[in-house]
Design an enzyme around this catalytic site. Sequence first.
Site, short mmCIF file in Angstrom:
data_model
loop_
_atom_site.label_atom_id
_atom_site.label_comp_id
_atom_site.label_asym_id
_atom_site.label_seq_id
_atom_site.Cartn_x
_atom_site.Cartn_y
_atom_site.Cartn_z
N THR A 1 0.87 -1.18 0.00
CA THR A 1 0.00 0.00 0.00
C THR A 1 0.90 1.22 0.00
OG1 THR A 1 -1.78 -1.08 1.16
CG2 THR A 1 -1.53 1.24 1.61
N ARG B 1 -14.80 -6.08 0.00
CA ARG B 1 -14.26 -5.78 1.34
C ARG B 1 -13.58 -4.40 1.25
NH1 ARG B 1 -8.73 -4.42 2.79
NH2 ARG B 1 -8.39 -4.98 4.96
N ASP C 1 -8.93 -0.03 5.74
CA ASP C 1 -8.80 1.22 6.50
C ASP C 1 -8.41 2.42 5.62
OD1 ASP C 1 -6.30 -0.15 6.11
OD2 ASP C 1 -5.38 1.35 7.43
#
Length: 308
Positions: free
Chosen positions: A175, A203, A206
Site C-alpha cells: 500500500t 471488502r 482502512d
Amino acid sequence: MTPFAIAVHGGAGTIDRADLTPEREQAYQHALADALRRGHALLQDGASALDAVEAAVRVLEDTPLFNAGRGSVFNADGQHEMDAAIMDGSGLQAGGVAGVQNVKNPIRLARRVMEKSGHVLISGMGAFEFAHREKIELEDDQYFFDPFRYEQWQRVQGTDATRLDHSGGERKFGTVGAVALDRHGHLAAATSTGGMTNKRYQRIGDSPVIGAGTYANDATCAISCTGNGEAFLRAVAAHDVHALMAYKGLSLDEAVRVVVHERLPPLDGEGGMIAVDRAGRVVLDFNSTGMYRGSMGADGVARTAIFR
Ligand code: ASP
C-alpha cells in the site's frame, strides 16, 4: 526558512531480507525517492501539501512495485478492487473511493470526490460512474495485471486466508501513502491501496476511511497508515494519533508510538504509519519487520529505508 516536509510509504509487513536482492532493494528505494522528489519540488515552489501528497502517491500508483494502482493485488474473485483517500488538514475536507476498478489513479478520483461530489466516500460502481463523468483516466484489466500478484493470489485462492501483500516471504510490497507540510503551514495526507490479497469481494479496508487509515488536521498532524486494515479500522488509528496530540498534549513521536506499539498489537494490528506535524517533524514508525518508507525536508535530501 519556512519549514516544509514530505514523507511517503510503500507498505509494511514481514519483509524478509533474504527475499530482497540488492537490485530489488534499490528499485524500491529509487521509486520512493522519485515520489519524494515529485512532492518536494511542488512544495518548494509553494504548492499546497494537498498537491504534493497527490503527486507523490500517483508516482507510487504508477509503478507495479507497489500494491496500489498498477500492480494492485487480486481479491478472492480474481479482480482488482482499489481503495484510496485524501485529506486536507486546513478545513478538514476529505475524499475517498472504495472498491473501484479500472481507475488508473484512485488517488486522483479520491481528490475529485472531495472537490466535486459533495460527498466524502463513494464506492464501487458509483465511484466508477463518477470517474467516467469526471473524465478520470481509466485502464483495462490488463494494465493492472501483474504476474507476481497473480501467483500470490493463486497460493491462497479458494481458501479463507487473506494476505497482507507484503507478508509471508512475498516479493512485492505495499500500500502507498504520503503526508506533507507545505510552506503555508498546511498539512495533508493521502493513501492508496489494492487492499489485501484474496480479500472478499467488496471488502473495504482502512485506507479510504477517514480517521482509520488516513487523517490530516492542521491543528496537529497528517497520517497515512499501512497494515492489516481491520485492526486499523477498529483502532481508528490515524485519528487516534491526532486525538492523543490534541487532547492529551503528546508530541507526534509519542502519539505515534502509543498507537503503533500499544494500541494496535492487542488487536493483532501489524504495520505502521508515516506522520508529519505542523513544525515539519516527520515520524515513520512500524511494529512489523519492515516498512518501505522515506522522507525529505527543506534540505532536499531523500532519506529512504526498509528495515529498522
Ligand atoms: N491497509 C491495507 C488494507 O487493509 C493494506 C496494506 O496496508 O497493505 O486494505
